[in-house]
Write a protein that holds these residues in place. Structure first.
Motif, PDB file in Angstrom:
ATOM      1  N   GLN A 196     -55.444  13.483   1.157  1.00 31.96           N
ATOM      2  CA  GLN A 196     -54.420  14.506   1.234  1.00 31.96           C
ATOM      3  C   GLN A 196     -54.780  15.702   0.374  1.00 31.96           C
ATOM      4  N   LYS A 197     -54.684  16.895   0.956  1.00 40.95           N
ATOM      5  CA  LYS A 197     -54.845  18.113   0.177  1.00 40.95           C
ATOM      6  C   LYS A 197     -53.495  18.564  -0.359  1.00 40.95           C
ATOM      7  N   THR A 198     -52.414  18.123   0.281  1.00 42.03           N
ATOM      8  CA  THR A 198     -51.059  18.396  -0.191  1.00 42.03           C
ATOM      9  C   THR A 198     -50.644  17.269  -1.128  1.00 42.03           C
ATOM     10  N   PRO A 199     -49.548  17.454  -1.849  1.00 40.39           N
ATOM     11  CA  PRO A 199     -49.104  16.378  -2.754  1.00 40.39           C
ATOM     12  C   PRO A 199     -48.807  15.085  -2.003  1.00 40.39           C
ATOM     13  N   SER A 200     -48.827  13.984  -2.720  1.00 42.05           N
ATOM     14  CA  SER A 200     -48.510  12.687  -2.144  1.00 42.05           C
ATOM     15  C   SER A 200     -47.150  12.724  -1.471  1.00 42.05           C
ATOM     16  N   PRO A 201     -46.972  11.980  -0.382  1.00 40.22           N
ATOM     17  CA  PRO A 201     -45.667  11.932   0.265  1.00 40.22           C
ATOM     18  C   PRO A 201     -44.571  11.363  -0.618  1.00 40.22           C
ATOM     19  N   LEU A 202     -44.940  10.698  -1.706  1.00 38.39           N
ATOM     20  CA  LEU A 202     -43.938  10.166  -2.625  1.00 38.39           C
ATOM     21  C   LEU A 202     -43.625  11.137  -3.762  1.00 38.39           C
TER      22      LEU A 202
ATOM     23  N   ASP B  28     -48.005   1.334  -0.693  1.00 37.67           N
ATOM     24  CA  ASP B  28     -48.670   1.822   0.515  1.00 37.67           C
ATOM     25  C   ASP B  28     -47.670   1.967   1.652  1.00 37.67           C
ATOM     26  N   ALA B  29     -46.772   0.989   1.808  1.00 40.11           N
ATOM     27  CA  ALA B  29     -45.765   1.050   2.870  1.00 40.11           C
ATOM     28  C   ALA B  29     -44.829   2.236   2.659  1.00 40.11           C
ATOM     29  N   LEU B  30     -44.455   2.506   1.423  1.00 42.18           N
ATOM     30  CA  LEU B  30     -43.604   3.667   1.139  1.00 42.18           C
ATOM     31  C   LEU B  30     -44.352   4.967   1.408  1.00 42.18           C
ATOM     32  N   CYS B  31     -45.617   5.001   1.027  1.00 41.74           N
ATOM     33  CA  CYS B  31     -46.447   6.186   1.274  1.00 41.74           C
ATOM     34  C   CYS B  31     -46.518   6.491   2.763  1.00 41.74           C
ATOM     35  N   ARG B  32     -46.749   5.450   3.570  1.00 35.21           N
ATOM     36  CA  ARG B  32     -46.837   5.646   5.016  1.00 35.21           C
ATOM     37  C   ARG B  32     -45.489   6.029   5.617  1.00 35.21           C
ATOM     38  N   TYR B  33     -44.400   5.460   5.087  1.00 30.85           N
ATOM     39  CA  TYR B  33     -43.068   5.810   5.591  1.00 30.85           C
ATOM     40  C   TYR B  33     -42.794   7.299   5.383  1.00 30.85           C
ATOM     41  N   TYR B  34     -43.072   7.792   4.190  1.00 29.02           N
ATOM     42  CA  TYR B  34     -42.788   9.197   3.887  1.00 29.02           C
ATOM     43  C   TYR B  34     -43.822  10.136   4.506  1.00 29.02           C
ATOM     44  N   SER B  35     -44.913   9.591   5.014  1.00 31.61           N
ATOM     45  CA  SER B  35     -45.899  10.411   5.710  1.00 31.61           C
ATOM     46  C   SER B  35     -45.561  10.572   7.187  1.00 31.61           C
ATOM     47  N   THR B  36     -44.649   9.737   7.686  1.00 32.64           N
ATOM     48  CA  THR B  36     -44.297   9.730   9.097  1.00 32.64           C
ATOM     49  C   THR B  36     -43.037  10.529   9.334  1.00 32.64           C
TER      50      THR B  36
END
Length: 266
Positions: free
Chosen positions: A11-17, A255-263
């Motif tokens: 990611q070049k943008t901040p983490s989804p969390l 990881d699951a939270l990261c993917r949730y907030y990325s979707t």
């Protein structure tokens, strides 16, 4: 499954969390790894333990089981707290020929750190049921097995082992005591995500919010469970769970939270 390290690295943008307010419901000494992983992703973390580890219900029985543990073919440990309880009472080195099975990597790390032993068996799925299945597959003849677990642990592990012909002794290494703070609702209202890492934490959360009111008071919050056992308990208690880790580990939960907030959410 996309690993958390890659999720961050690509990611070049901040983490989804980044900026997400996460409530961790485990005790501080049991949640250091989870808190660190969340904070590395930019989350704002509040630790509000809902349960604490209490003494064993029968100290004499536990000490006797530890003292005679060498008599068993297998020593089975289902949590880091169980490892700690066992290690603090052990008065002689573990028998090297004895096989040791643990429920997952966190328990395995505790075993190595406390007793300088590596587990002989860790199931691919980190649950008591999968642990029983792995032991049954691994053993060709009936074995004597000492299971060290919490007082309120699921009976599935011992039941499966006994049904396969093994001689099982289950000893209660500790109790789990509900420790719900009076200001729980204010912590809930100030969080985006509520993480649950054990069935006992689910029960404490629901009772703390009110059996009939918990689901309503959690409306609009993202409830995240560490694995299928915790998920099952949450659903049995009427909670709506949107995120569940693919394996019962802290990295998988993050990881699951990261993917949730990325979707994108519809």
């Amino acid at each position: 499954m996309l690993k958390l390290r890659r999720c961050s690295a690509l990611q070049k943008t901040p983490s989804p969390l980044h900026g997400v307010r996460v409530l961790v419901t485990r005790a501080p000494d049991q949640s250091v790894h989870l808190v660190r992983l969340l904070e590395e992703q930019g989350a704002h973390v509040a630790v509000v333990p809902l349960i604490r580890i209490g003494p064993p219900p029968n100290e004499r029985e536990l000490q006797h089981a530890v003292d005679t543990s060498d008599a068993y073919d297998w020593l089975v440990l289902t949590s880091a707290a169980g490892v700690d309880a066992f290690a603090r009472r052990l008065r002689h080195p573990l028998k090297q020929a004895q096989s040791i099975a643990v429920v997952g990597p966190a328990t395995g790390r505790a075993l190595t750190e406390s007793l300088d032993r590596k587990a002989d068996l860790i199931p691919e799925i980190y649950s008591s049921s999968a642990l029983a299945d792995a032991i049954v597959r691994h053993t060709k003849t009936p074995q004597s097995i000492l299971v060290v677990a919490a007082q309120d642990a699921s009976p599935v592990l011992a039941a499966k082992l006994r049904s396969a012909g093994h001689r099982v002794t289950k000893v209660d290494a500790y109790t789990t005591v509900e420790n719900v703070p009076a200001d729980l609702e204010s912590h809930i209202s100030g969080s985006n995500v509520i993480t649950l890492a054990s069935p006992s934490a689910v029960r404490a959360l629901v009772r703390g919010l009110g059996e009939d009111l918990a689901a309503a008071k959690l409306r609009g919050k993202l409830v995240a469970c560490i694995g299928p056992i915790t998920l099952f308990e949450a659903r049995e208690r009427g909670l709506h769970v949107e995120v569940t880790a693919e394996s019962a580990t802290f990295p998988a939960l993050v990881d699951a939270l990261c993917r949730y907030y990325s979707t994108p959410q519809l």
